[in-house]
Motif scaffolding. Structure first.
Motif, PDB file in Angstrom:
ATOM      1  N   VAL A  30      67.801  42.283  48.525  1.00 20.66           N
ATOM      2  CA  VAL A  30      68.502  42.027  47.271  1.00 20.66           C
ATOM      3  C   VAL A  30      69.716  42.956  47.204  1.00 20.66           C
ATOM      4  N   THR A  31      70.910  42.357  46.985  1.00 18.16           N
ATOM      5  CA  THR A  31      72.151  43.131  46.979  1.00 18.16           C
ATOM      6  C   THR A  31      73.011  42.740  45.783  1.00 18.16           C
ATOM      7  N   THR A  32      73.504  43.729  45.042  1.00 17.43           N
ATOM      8  CA  THR A  32      74.492  43.436  43.999  1.00 17.43           C
ATOM      9  C   THR A  32      75.825  43.167  44.690  1.00 17.43           C
ATOM     10  N   VAL A  33      76.421  41.993  44.416  1.00 17.06           N
ATOM     11  CA  VAL A  33      77.702  41.660  45.046  1.00 17.06           C
ATOM     12  C   VAL A  33      78.875  41.798  44.085  1.00 17.06           C
ATOM     13  N   PHE A  34      78.606  41.783  42.774  1.00 17.57           N
ATOM     14  CA  PHE A  34      79.643  42.127  41.795  1.00 17.57           C
ATOM     15  C   PHE A  34      78.997  42.531  40.486  1.00 17.57           C
ATOM     16  N   ASP A  35      79.739  43.314  39.714  1.00 19.85           N
ATOM     17  CA  ASP A  35      79.273  43.806  38.419  1.00 19.85           C
ATOM     18  C   ASP A  35      80.512  44.042  37.562  1.00 19.85           C
ATOM     19  N   HIS A  36      80.764  43.167  36.592  1.00 21.32           N
ATOM     20  CA  HIS A  36      81.971  43.242  35.770  1.00 21.32           C
ATOM     21  C   HIS A  36      81.629  43.142  34.287  1.00 21.32           C
TER      22      HIS A  36
END
Length: 137
Positions: A30-36
Motif C-alpha cells: 500500500v503506497t500513498t501516491v498523492f495527498d492534497h
C-alpha cells in the motif's frame, strides 16, 4: 512477488504519510501516491492510495477513517471486494466502486492466484485524519 513491508520501511512510511493499512498485509503493498488539501473545501483533503496485490494477495477486513468517502478503481487484474453486508463482487480492470463514510470493507483481495492486481483508491477525508485504515480486531 510482494513481501510484507520490513519494520524499518514501515516506520519510515508512518513518519512520512498517514497510516494506510493493517500492520500485516498479506502479499499486498500500500503506497500513498498523492495527498492534497482541497482549496475550495476547507478542512478536506484528497488522498490517492495505490494498493498492489500479488497473486492471492489480500488485506484483512477493515474500516476507514470516519470521514472517508472512497472511490476505488481496478487498474490491473481482478479484485474481490465486499463492503458492509453486500455481496462479494469481482471487479475487472476499469471497474470501480465507492465506500461511504463508516463502511466496513470485509473482503479486499486479488481474485487471481496467478496474476497481480492493483487498485487506485481515492479518499476524500478530513485533513486532520491521519489513520486511513483501521483493521478489525
Amino acid at each position: 512477488m510482494f513481501r510484507p513491508i520490513a519494520a524499518a520501511v514501515s516506520v519510515a512510511l508512518i513518519a512520512a504519510a498517514p497510516t494506510l493499512a493493517a500492520d500485516k498485509p498479506y502479499n499486498a503493498k500500500v503506497t500513498t501516491v498523492f495527498d492534497h488539501e482541497i482549496p475550495n473545501v476547507p478542512g478536506k483533503s484528497m488522498r490517492g492510495v495505490l494498493v498492489e496485490y500479488g497473486p492471492g494477495g489480500s488485506n484483512p477486513s477493515h474500516t476507514h477513517a470516519k470521514s472517508a468517502f472512497i472511490s476505488a478503481t481496478v487498474i490491473q487484474g481482478r479484485i474481490k471486494s465486499q463492503v458492509n453486508d453486500g455481496d462479494v463482487k469481482i471487479y475487472n480492470t476499469g471497474e470501480d466502486w465507492v465506500e461511504l463514510p463508516g463502511a466496513h470493507h470485509r473482503v479486499s483481495a486479488n481474485a487471481s492466484e496467478t496474476e497481480d492486481a492493483k487498485i487506485l483508491a481515492v479518499f476524500i477525508v478530513d485533513t486532520e485524519e491521519t489513520v486511513l485504515t483501521i483493521p478489525d480486531e
